[in-house]
Scaffold this motif. Structure first.
Motif, PDB file in Angstrom:
ATOM      1  N   LEU A 208      -5.000  11.636   8.244  1.00  0.00           N
ATOM      2  CA  LEU A 208      -3.910  11.820   9.195  1.00  0.00           C
ATOM      3  C   LEU A 208      -3.804  10.715  10.229  1.00  0.00           C
ATOM      4  O   LEU A 208      -2.771  10.586  10.890  1.00  0.00           O
ATOM      5  N   ASP A 209      -4.844   9.914  10.407  1.00  0.00           N
ATOM      6  CA  ASP A 209      -4.783   8.902  11.459  1.00  0.00           C
ATOM      7  C   ASP A 209      -5.746   7.767  11.165  1.00  0.00           C
ATOM      8  O   ASP A 209      -6.571   7.833  10.252  1.00  0.00           O
ATOM      9  N   GLY A 210      -5.585   6.705  11.967  1.00  0.00           N
ATOM     10  CA  GLY A 210      -6.492   5.570  11.871  1.00  0.00           C
ATOM     11  C   GLY A 210      -6.416   4.835  10.550  1.00  0.00           C
ATOM     12  O   GLY A 210      -5.404   4.843   9.839  1.00  0.00           O
ATOM     13  N   TYR A 211      -7.524   4.189  10.178  1.00  0.00           N
ATOM     14  CA  TYR A 211      -7.601   3.355   8.978  1.00  0.00           C
ATOM     15  C   TYR A 211      -7.291   4.152   7.711  1.00  0.00           C
ATOM     16  O   TYR A 211      -6.769   3.616   6.736  1.00  0.00           O
ATOM     17  N   TYR A 212      -7.597   5.445   7.737  1.00  0.00           N
ATOM     18  CA  TYR A 212      -7.468   6.245   6.521  1.00  0.00           C
ATOM     19  C   TYR A 212      -6.170   7.044   6.460  1.00  0.00           C
ATOM     20  O   TYR A 212      -6.046   7.965   5.645  1.00  0.00           O
ATOM     21  N   THR A 213      -5.199   6.706   7.291  1.00  0.00           N
ATOM     22  CA  THR A 213      -3.915   7.405   7.244  1.00  0.00           C
ATOM     23  C   THR A 213      -3.329   7.344   5.835  1.00  0.00           C
ATOM     24  O   THR A 213      -3.160   6.262   5.257  1.00  0.00           O
ATOM     25  N   GLY A 214      -3.038   8.507   5.260  1.00  0.00           N
ATOM     26  CA  GLY A 214      -2.443   8.570   3.932  1.00  0.00           C
ATOM     27  C   GLY A 214      -3.423   8.433   2.788  1.00  0.00           C
ATOM     28  O   GLY A 214      -3.057   8.657   1.623  1.00  0.00           O
ATOM     29  N   GLU A 215      -4.673   8.075   3.078  1.00  0.00           N
ATOM     30  CA  GLU A 215      -5.670   7.928   2.023  1.00  0.00           C
ATOM     31  C   GLU A 215      -6.190   9.305   1.602  1.00  0.00           C
ATOM     32  O   GLU A 215      -6.167  10.265   2.367  1.00  0.00           O
ATOM     33  N   THR A 216      -6.694   9.376   0.371  1.00  0.00           N
ATOM     34  CA  THR A 216      -7.140  10.644  -0.194  1.00  0.00           C
ATOM     35  C   THR A 216      -8.662  10.749  -0.167  1.00  0.00           C
ATOM     36  O   THR A 216      -9.371   9.845  -0.599  1.00  0.00           O
ATOM     37  N   LEU A 217      -9.139  11.888   0.315  1.00  0.00           N
ATOM     38  CA  LEU A 217     -10.557  12.224   0.317  1.00  0.00           C
ATOM     39  C   LEU A 217     -10.793  13.252  -0.785  1.00  0.00           C
ATOM     40  O   LEU A 217     -10.138  14.295  -0.827  1.00  0.00           O
TER      41      LEU A 217
ATOM     42  N   ASP B 139     -21.780  15.463  -5.872  1.00  0.00           N
ATOM     43  CA  ASP B 139     -22.449  14.179  -6.071  1.00  0.00           C
ATOM     44  C   ASP B 139     -22.181  13.234  -4.905  1.00  0.00           C
ATOM     45  O   ASP B 139     -23.087  12.653  -4.334  1.00  0.00           O
ATOM     46  N   HIS B 140     -20.900  13.096  -4.535  1.00  0.00           N
ATOM     47  CA  HIS B 140     -20.526  12.217  -3.431  1.00  0.00           C
ATOM     48  C   HIS B 140     -19.100  12.519  -2.999  1.00  0.00           C
ATOM     49  O   HIS B 140     -18.383  13.288  -3.657  1.00  0.00           O
ATOM     50  N   LEU B 141     -18.701  11.942  -1.897  1.00  0.00           N
ATOM     51  CA  LEU B 141     -17.312  11.970  -1.444  1.00  0.00           C
ATOM     52  C   LEU B 141     -16.677  10.638  -1.786  1.00  0.00           C
ATOM     53  O   LEU B 141     -17.289   9.577  -1.594  1.00  0.00           O
ATOM     54  N   ASP B 142     -15.449  10.688  -2.284  1.00  0.00           N
ATOM     55  CA  ASP B 142     -14.697   9.469  -2.577  1.00  0.00           C
ATOM     56  C   ASP B 142     -13.542   9.391  -1.585  1.00  0.00           C
ATOM     57  O   ASP B 142     -12.683  10.266  -1.547  1.00  0.00           O
TER      58      ASP B 142
ATOM     59  N   ALA C 187     -11.411   9.503  10.797  1.00  0.00           N
ATOM     60  CA  ALA C 187     -10.079  10.102  10.703  1.00  0.00           C
ATOM     61  C   ALA C 187     -10.192  11.613  10.593  1.00  0.00           C
ATOM     62  O   ALA C 187     -11.257  12.161  10.281  1.00  0.00           O
ATOM     63  N   ARG C 188      -9.070  12.257  10.849  1.00  0.00           N
ATOM     64  CA  ARG C 188      -8.903  13.676  10.540  1.00  0.00           C
ATOM     65  C   ARG C 188      -8.233  13.788   9.178  1.00  0.00           C
ATOM     66  O   ARG C 188      -7.425  12.932   8.799  1.00  0.00           O
ATOM     67  N   PHE C 189      -8.552  14.852   8.457  1.00  0.00           N
ATOM     68  CA  PHE C 189      -8.006  15.043   7.112  1.00  0.00           C
ATOM     69  C   PHE C 189      -7.438  16.446   6.988  1.00  0.00           C
ATOM     70  O   PHE C 189      -8.022  17.421   7.460  1.00  0.00           O
ATOM     71  N   GLN C 190      -6.291  16.528   6.340  1.00  0.00           N
ATOM     72  CA  GLN C 190      -5.606  17.805   6.132  1.00  0.00           C
ATOM     73  C   GLN C 190      -5.732  18.201   4.669  1.00  0.00           C
ATOM     74  O   GLN C 190      -5.583  17.365   3.761  1.00  0.00           O
ATOM     75  N   ALA C 191      -5.998  19.476   4.431  1.00  0.00           N
ATOM     76  CA  ALA C 191      -6.175  19.966   3.070  1.00  0.00           C
ATOM     77  C   ALA C 191      -4.868  19.925   2.291  1.00  0.00           C
ATOM     78  O   ALA C 191      -3.799  20.218   2.823  1.00  0.00           O
ATOM     79  N   ARG C 192      -4.992  19.577   1.011  1.00  0.00           N
ATOM     80  CA  ARG C 192      -3.868  19.639   0.080  1.00  0.00           C
ATOM     81  C   ARG C 192      -4.079  20.817  -0.871  1.00  0.00           C
ATOM     82  O   ARG C 192      -5.218  21.249  -1.098  1.00  0.00           O
ATOM     83  N   PRO C 193      -3.006  21.307  -1.480  1.00  0.00           N
ATOM     84  CA  PRO C 193      -3.157  22.438  -2.412  1.00  0.00           C
ATOM     85  C   PRO C 193      -4.043  22.129  -3.613  1.00  0.00           C
ATOM     86  O   PRO C 193      -4.641  23.048  -4.189  1.00  0.00           O
ATOM     87  N   ASP C 194      -4.155  20.852  -3.996  1.00  0.00           N
ATOM     88  CA  ASP C 194      -4.937  20.500  -5.182  1.00  0.00           C
ATOM     89  C   ASP C 194      -6.425  20.352  -4.893  1.00  0.00           C
ATOM     90  O   ASP C 194      -7.204  19.945  -5.771  1.00  0.00           O
TER      91      ASP C 194
END
Length: 459
Positions: A405-414, A425-428, A392-399
């Motif tokens: 933005l798309d696919g399986y991870y639409t709306g999910e938080t990285l 340590d890792h990416l969640d 997926a593509r991911f858009q930065a949030r202010p926090d």
């Protein structure tokens, strides 16, 4: 009649041949078409059964259900202003509508379970005065299916959305449409009633080359489902808006939301889906968005490809004639295939963010290797290194987090998870842990890592 100085001669001839074949084999009195690329009309053509009277980009035809897309835009405007939520039940805003447990989102996507048509007589060939109230439009059994269970195209559903617009704006649907969409986009040849020059609607006998005039009724309450008249020039302006957005009407993010599939197509149609007032179809390897339309005497289609930046409109004046949906799709394909879009030059980012740059490269979800890339506007892109998989593509949030933005991870938080010393340590990603090494023993891998580490197989 043809006009263009931008397409190659072979492309122009292929476009003309396609519409000429459609008019001849479809036995329609007239047909007009136009193609847009890069927001500019690059070709137009027309055919007519009357020599010297071919229509042009200023000739109105009735566009039928393409009207629904305009109604959907009005509803999204209300949402963006905070006057409603798409998950609101319609009865919250329109308590006298006569339907229960139906949301605005379901009405937009034709998944509210409402009937496809009004009670008799056939609403498309009879005056709207025959259906003076919503109860007349919906009938005694408005819902045929449980709301939200399946996609079932509903004309009365868009009458309810038109009534919703009128209730919240305090004005007629036609007046709100003129002020909020048509005037800002410069669509002065799109009107509820025909304005000359316009084509007349005809029925062509299926077994003889003779014609019968069709009535052009004012649809009354059903207007938001199919009332409008328009031209190829105006509809291509609308297509450009649906592709790019226009802050005077609706933002880019909201028109993108309209284009996302919100309900599957009818049973048996595996090639398409329905967004919020827009049809989404797959034709060969291309995704087309837009809408088709028909009313007695008229057929219409508007399709555009975001990837190719090409749009096409086809209008004809026969009740059953050329398959305008297929013709418009073919016109998009002819241009996109013969003269592929030239990509913009690659350019480096204007500035370097060292922290983000340090995140790029390989990451492992278990033993599955992915790559994380830094793209424009502080965005990230996570993709499997080999083969198909979730990315997926991911858009930065202010926090400091990113949203999918798309696919399986639409709306999910990285999230970037750090150790006590501040190192990564890792990416969640929605509870999935991505580490720099497969099952990195130094990272917080769920379930831990076997203390014996990686092992071979003794002989």
């Amino acid at each position: 009649m043809t006009s263009s100085e931008e397409l190659l001669p072979g492309t122009r001839r292929a476009l003309l041949h396609r519409i000429a074949t459609a008019q001849s084999e479809g036995r329609t009195p007239s047909l007009v078409a136009a193609v847009q690329r890069g927001g500019r009309i690059v070709w137009s053509g027309a055919r007519s059964c009357v020599n010297g009277h071919a229509p042009d980009g200023d000739t109105q035809y009735r566009i039928g259900s393409i009207t629904k897309t305009f109604t959907a835009v009005l509803v999204l405007r209300l949402r963006d202003e905070g006057l409603l939520d798409l998950d609101d039940r319609l009865e919250k805003h329109l308590p006298d509508a006569g339907v229960d447990d139906v949301t605005i989102h379901q009405l937009l996507a034709h998944s509210a379970g409402l009937g496809a048509e009004t009670p008799a007589p056939w609403w498309e060939r009879t005056p709207g005065t025959d259906r003076p109230t919503l109860a007349d439009v919906l009938g005694e059994r408005p819902q045929l299916h449980s709301a939200g269970r399946l996609h079932h195209y509903s004309n009365p559903g868009y009458t309810l959305l038109g009534a919703l617009v009128e209730r919240l704006r305090g004005e007629s649907w036609a007046e709100v449409l003129r002020r909020e969409i048509l005037e800002p986009l410069g669509m002065d040849r799109t009107t509820p009633q025909a304005q000359p020059p316009h084509a007349g609607g005809w029925a062509v006998h299926p077994w003889a080359d003779v014609m019968l005039p069709e009535p052009a009724e004012d649809l009354g309450l059903m207007a938001p489902a199919g009332q409008l008249w328009s031209t190829t020039t105006d509809l291509l302006r609308f297509a450009a808006f649906l592709e790019r957005g226009d802050e005077r009407v609706l933002s880019t993010s909201s028109v993108s939301e309209m284009r996302a599939p919100a309900a599957p197509s009818e049973a048996g149609d595996l090639a398409g889906a329905y967004g919020l007032g827009l049809q989404v179809v797959r034709r060969e390897s291309r995704t087309l968005l837009g809408h088709s339309g028909s009313l007695p005497g008229f057929l219409a289609a508007l399709w555009f490809s975001v990837e190719d930046d090409v749009a096409a409109v086809v209008l004809s004046n026969a009740t059953s004639g050329p398959l305008t949906t297929a013709v418009a799709a073919d016109l998009v394909g002819i241009v996109a295939d013969a003269e592929p879009r030239i990509p913009e030059p690659w350019r480096p980012l204007p500035e370097i963010d060292d922290e983000l740059l340090a995140l790029t490269g390989p990451w492992y979800w278990g033993t599955h290797v992915h790559t994380l890339k830094l793209v424009a506007d502080r965005g990230l892109e996570l993709r499997p290194l080999r083969g198909a998989g979730r990315g997926a593509r991911f858009q930065a949030r202010p926090d400091g987090t990113w949203v999918g933005l798309d696919g399986y991870y639409t709306g999910e938080t990285l999230r970037v998870m750090r150790a006590e010393d501040g190192t990564v340590d890792h990416l969640d990603l929605g509870s999935f842990v991505f580490t720099r090494e497969p099952y990195d023993p130094s990272a917080a891998v769920p379930g831990g890592v076997h203390e014996g580490g990686w092992q071979g197989l003794a002989p």
